[in-house]
Design a protein around this motif. Structure first.
Motif, PDB file in Angstrom:
ATOM      1  N   ASN A 379       0.825  -1.209   0.000  1.00 45.08           N
ATOM      2  CA  ASN A 379       0.000   0.000   0.000  1.00 45.08           C
ATOM      3  C   ASN A 379       0.858   1.257   0.000  1.00 45.08           C
ATOM      4  N   GLY A 380       1.844   1.291   0.893  1.00 48.15           N
ATOM      5  CA  GLY A 380       2.699   2.462   0.986  1.00 48.15           C
ATOM      6  C   GLY A 380       3.500   2.707  -0.275  1.00 48.15           C
ATOM      7  N   MET A 381       3.966   1.637  -0.929  1.00 49.31           N
ATOM      8  CA  MET A 381       4.754   1.804  -2.151  1.00 49.31           C
ATOM      9  C   MET A 381       3.905   2.401  -3.275  1.00 49.31           C
ATOM     10  N   TYR A 382       2.664   1.933  -3.395  1.00 50.57           N
ATOM     11  CA  TYR A 382       1.809   2.487  -4.439  1.00 50.57           C
ATOM     12  C   TYR A 382       1.382   3.916  -4.123  1.00 50.57           C
ATOM     13  N   GLU A 383       1.218   4.232  -2.855  1.00 51.55           N
ATOM     14  CA  GLU A 383       0.892   5.617  -2.497  1.00 51.55           C
ATOM     15  C   GLU A 383       2.066   6.544  -2.805  1.00 51.55           C
ATOM     16  N   ALA A 384       3.290   6.056  -2.579  1.00 44.65           N
ATOM     17  CA  ALA A 384       4.465   6.855  -2.926  1.00 44.65           C
ATOM     18  C   ALA A 384       4.557   7.059  -4.437  1.00 44.65           C
ATOM     19  N   ILE A 385       4.276   6.000  -5.212  1.00 42.82           N
ATOM     20  CA  ILE A 385       4.287   6.127  -6.669  1.00 42.82           C
ATOM     21  C   ILE A 385       3.184   7.077  -7.127  1.00 42.82           C
ATOM     22  N   TYR A 386       2.003   6.916  -6.561  1.00 42.58           N
ATOM     23  CA  TYR A 386       0.849   7.740  -6.949  1.00 42.58           C
ATOM     24  C   TYR A 386       1.165   9.225  -6.781  1.00 42.58           C
ATOM     25  N   HIS A 387       1.807   9.579  -5.657  1.00 40.98           N
ATOM     26  CA  HIS A 387       2.095  10.990  -5.381  1.00 40.98           C
ATOM     27  C   HIS A 387       3.483  11.421  -5.850  1.00 40.98           C
ATOM     28  N   GLY A 388       4.331  10.473  -6.231  1.00 41.72           N
ATOM     29  CA  GLY A 388       5.617  10.808  -6.838  1.00 41.72           C
ATOM     30  C   GLY A 388       6.711  11.222  -5.882  1.00 41.72           C
ATOM     31  N   PHE A 389       6.797  10.578  -4.696  1.00 41.60           N
ATOM     32  CA  PHE A 389       7.844  10.913  -3.740  1.00 41.60           C
ATOM     33  C   PHE A 389       8.776   9.723  -3.527  1.00 41.60           C
ATOM     34  N   PRO A 390      10.099   9.942  -3.525  1.00 39.79           N
ATOM     35  CA  PRO A 390      11.048   8.836  -3.364  1.00 39.79           C
ATOM     36  C   PRO A 390      10.977   8.224  -1.969  1.00 39.79           C
ATOM     37  N   VAL A 391      11.542   7.017  -1.847  1.00 40.93           N
ATOM     38  CA  VAL A 391      11.405   6.223  -0.633  1.00 40.93           C
ATOM     39  C   VAL A 391      12.772   5.853  -0.072  1.00 40.93           C
ATOM     40  N   LEU A 392      12.910   5.996   1.237  1.00 42.06           N
ATOM     41  CA  LEU A 392      14.030   5.395   1.962  1.00 42.06           C
ATOM     42  C   LEU A 392      13.468   4.176   2.667  1.00 42.06           C
ATOM     43  N   GLY A 393      13.890   2.986   2.242  1.00 43.99           N
ATOM     44  CA  GLY A 393      13.262   1.757   2.687  1.00 43.99           C
ATOM     45  C   GLY A 393      13.987   1.084   3.836  1.00 43.99           C
ATOM     46  N   LEU A 394      13.207   0.568   4.767  1.00 42.43           N
ATOM     47  CA  LEU A 394      13.710  -0.207   5.896  1.00 42.43           C
ATOM     48  C   LEU A 394      12.862  -1.488   5.982  1.00 42.43           C
ATOM     49  N   PRO A 395      13.089  -2.468   5.092  1.00 40.46           N
ATOM     50  CA  PRO A 395      12.233  -3.657   5.050  1.00 40.46           C
ATOM     51  C   PRO A 395      12.383  -4.493   6.313  1.00 40.46           C
ATOM     52  N   LEU A 396      11.265  -5.114   6.726  1.00 42.58           N
ATOM     53  CA  LEU A 396      11.244  -5.864   7.975  1.00 42.58           C
ATOM     54  C   LEU A 396      10.775  -7.300   7.796  1.00 42.58           C
ATOM     55  N   LEU A 397       9.714  -7.525   7.018  1.00 38.89           N
ATOM     56  CA  LEU A 397       9.110  -8.855   6.920  1.00 38.89           C
ATOM     57  C   LEU A 397       8.543  -9.105   5.519  1.00 38.89           C
ATOM     58  N   PHE A 398       8.311 -10.374   5.228  1.00 35.52           N
ATOM     59  CA  PHE A 398       7.512 -10.835   4.090  1.00 35.52           C
ATOM     60  C   PHE A 398       7.984 -10.241   2.765  1.00 35.52           C
ATOM     61  N   ASP A 399       7.042  -9.622   2.018  1.00 38.35           N
ATOM     62  CA  ASP A 399       7.337  -9.138   0.667  1.00 38.35           C
ATOM     63  C   ASP A 399       8.059  -7.804   0.650  1.00 38.35           C
ATOM     64  N   GLN A 400       8.298  -7.225   1.805  1.00 38.66           N
ATOM     65  CA  GLN A 400       8.829  -5.866   1.848  1.00 38.66           C
ATOM     66  C   GLN A 400      10.220  -5.766   1.215  1.00 38.66           C
ATOM     67  N   PHE A 401      11.034  -6.796   1.365  1.00 39.56           N
ATOM     68  CA  PHE A 401      12.371  -6.795   0.770  1.00 39.56           C
ATOM     69  C   PHE A 401      12.276  -6.768  -0.758  1.00 39.56           C
ATOM     70  N   ASP A 402      11.384  -7.592  -1.318  1.00 38.52           N
ATOM     71  CA  ASP A 402      11.195  -7.622  -2.769  1.00 38.52           C
ATOM     72  C   ASP A 402      10.574  -6.328  -3.281  1.00 38.52           C
ATOM     73  N   ASN A 403       9.602  -5.788  -2.552  1.00 40.34           N
ATOM     74  CA  ASN A 403       8.952  -4.552  -2.984  1.00 40.34           C
ATOM     75  C   ASN A 403       9.940  -3.408  -3.113  1.00 40.34           C
ATOM     76  N   LEU A 404      10.771  -3.229  -2.100  1.00 44.36           N
ATOM     77  CA  LEU A 404      11.731  -2.129  -2.118  1.00 44.36           C
ATOM     78  C   LEU A 404      12.814  -2.339  -3.166  1.00 44.36           C
ATOM     79  N   LEU A 405      13.159  -3.604  -3.422  1.00 52.18           N
ATOM     80  CA  LEU A 405      14.132  -3.884  -4.475  1.00 52.18           C
ATOM     81  C   LEU A 405      13.612  -3.412  -5.826  1.00 52.18           C
ATOM     82  N   ARG A 406      12.316  -3.571  -6.076  1.00 52.07           N
ATOM     83  CA  ARG A 406      11.740  -3.142  -7.346  1.00 52.07           C
ATOM     84  C   ARG A 406      11.859  -1.626  -7.540  1.00 52.07           C
TER      85      ARG A 406
END
Length: 528
Positions: A379-406
């Motif tokens: 949800n957060g990744m798509y909201e960042a894309i929707y509004h166009g703001f870059p992300v500093l990622g701190l993945p913790l569990l599950f798919d979060q590592f793959d999401n931030l890699l993309r």
């Protein structure tokens, strides 16, 4: 009979007396709690506004799903009560942080081992819950008498899949992750040469070592599914479903897969005709902020406000990690709004506002927000894309590592490891995200691509749900591949037949040549 079951029966009895309009459908909804409910609720509100009658089945102690919903009939039934504790996920988080210390090639396997234990426990609980529902004749009779037109479910939890198949209802999935991985692996061709397996932390540009790792993760995922996940439902399948039924067969019976992905974010890969992409459908334009937050944001001046949130699932980070983050925030000119659970760090600066809750969509859409510090939830990744703001990622569990890699491979994010986080490292990465325009430009490009589509994704989702109800299913879109045995799917029987023919031909040719040669040699010997 439990109170939850009694409430369910009363609600279904009431629903059976409710006359449906000509364009109204009766939809049974089995969602997943937490952030998944945010996605499902967006669809349900739109369906309700179009006159559809919704019945939502959920656990009595849900985190997010209200018992008294204004746009649906709420029904409670035990599903994942014993396995849905936040303390449990917090412990998994701490265990994952420990295994992240291993070498890059091995740590994803150690990490997946922790997830396997969690999945085995969770699916056992889900199997018991589904069995209790199906074994209750009064409960099942009321479900049938309600005459639902459709099952809408998130297959991240399997109760909806099992009930939908047992009741023989047309099914629509609101899905991204299921069983033990990304949904495409359950229903579309997935060449391992360029389609990374969930949890492998690979992208589509793989060298030999990457392909080797991807293959090993795939083999592990098969073992995990058949010996830990599917095995939990063996007794249920044997007693209530046709022979040779397994979980994958039931999931593939879905008519439409509304996949919460967008190829602006997702890596390109094969797909299927009954797959509809609705990534970012829950996003919307920012609304005005509450007065106190609005005053804080305005006071940031030209520097703006950094927003940080690590989601709803976990609330425990090691103390040294939160202190490092707080110390780094204190040294930037921007103000910070940080959603944090538990004890506040002692190194908080005067520029940091700590809150228990924040309007994430509205803050990310505010023009004074230059960056988002996030755990990498979908949800957060798509909201960042929707509004166009870059992300500093701190993945913790599950798919979060793959999401931030993309996002990282697209130049729109930086990613840090919680197990090795230092104040200096976090500050350097944060300043890079804030001061280097490349990240912002790349994210804004993704945002333009994301918005450039023929119709909004929420409208797409509603169209296909109503399509299934109008036509009482969409079996014509399901590929026959789902019903083929694995050796037929890969044409191994054909390969074996052709190989046998070729071998037989070569053997016959060699034997014939030998016979001719021996005959000529024999005549020659006689003449001599």
């Amino acid at each position: 009979m439990s109170k939850g079951m009694a409430a369910l029966l009363a609600a279904l009895a009431f629903l059976s007396l409710w006359p449906a309009g000509s364009d109204s459908s009766r939809i049974l909804v089995v969602p997943v709690d937490g952030s998944h409910w945010i996605n499902m609720a967006a669809i349900l509100k739109e369906l309700h506004s179009r006159g559809h009658q919704l019945t939502v089945l959920h656990s009595p102690n849900s985190w997010y799903i209200p018992t008294n919903g204004s746009f649906y009939t709420s029904v409670t039934a035990t599903m994942l009560e014993d396995g849905n504790k936040k303390d449990f996920y917090n412990q998994v988080l701490l265990d994952v942080i420990k295994v992240r210390q291993y070498a890059g090639f091995l740590r994803t396997f150690y990490q997946q081992g922790l997830i396997t234990d969690m999945l085995a426990r969770g699916h056992k609980i889900l199997a018991e819950a589904a069995t209790a529902m199906i074994d209750d004749p009064v409960f099942m009779k009321k479900l049938r008498e309600a005459k639902f037109d459709l099952m809408l479910t998130d297959p991240g939890l399997t109760v909806g899949v099992l009930l939908g198949n047992y009741l023989k209802l047309p099914m629509v999935f609101n899905v991204r992750w299921m069983n033990n991985g990304e949904s495409h692996f359950a229903m579309a061709p997935s060449p391992l040469s360029y389609v990374p397996v969930s949890g492998s932390e690979l992208h589509d540009q793989m060298d030999f070592q990457g392909r080797l790792k991807n293959m090993l993760h795939y083999i592990y995922s098969l073992i995990e599914f058949y010996f830990y996940i599917n095995a939990a439902y063996a007794d249920l399948f044997q007693r209530h479903f046709p022979p040779k039924t397994d979980l994958l067969t039931l999931e593939r019976a879905a008519d439409i897969w509304l996949v919460r992905s967008d190829f602006v974010f997702e890596l390109p890969r094969p797909t299927m005709p009954n797959v509809v992409y609705i990534g970012g459908f829950q996003c919307e334009k920012a609304r005005p902020l509450p007065a106190d937050l609005d005053a804080f944001v305005r006071s940031s001046g030209e520097h703006g406000v950094v927003v940080m949130s690590l989601g709803t699932l976990v609330s425990a980070l090691p103390r040294d990690v939160t202190e490092a983050i707080a110390g780094a925030f204190a040294q930037i000119p921007q103000k910070v709004i940080w959603r944090i659970k538990g004890e506040k760090p002692s190194s908080l600066g005067n520029n940091t506002l700590v809150v228990d809750w924040l309007p994430q969509k509205d803050l990310l859409g505010h023009p004074k927000t230059p960056a988002f510090v996030a755990h990498g939830g979908t949800n957060g990744m798509y909201e960042a894309i929707y509004h166009g703001f870059p992300v500093l990622g701190l993945p913790l569990l599950f798919d979060q590592f793959d999401n931030l890699l993309r996002l990282k491979v697209r130049g729109a994010a930086r990613v840090l490891e919680a197990n090795s986080l230092t104040k200096e490292g976090f500050l350097e990465a944060l300043r890079d995200i804030l001061d280097n325009p490349t990240y912002r430009d790349n994210m804004r490009r993704l945002s333009r691509l994301h918005h450039d589509r023929p119709m909004p994704p929420l409208e797409t989702a509603i169209f296909w749900i109503e399509y299934v109800t109008r036509h009482k299913g969409a079996s014509h879109l399901r590929p026959v591949a789902y019903s083929l045995p694995w050796y037929s799917y890969f044409c191994l029987d054909v390969v074996l037949f052709i190989t046998a023919v070729v071998v037989a031909f070569v053997w016959a040719s060699v034997a014939f040549c030998k016979a001719i040669c021996c005959r000529r040699f024999g005549r020659k010997m006689k003449r001599e």
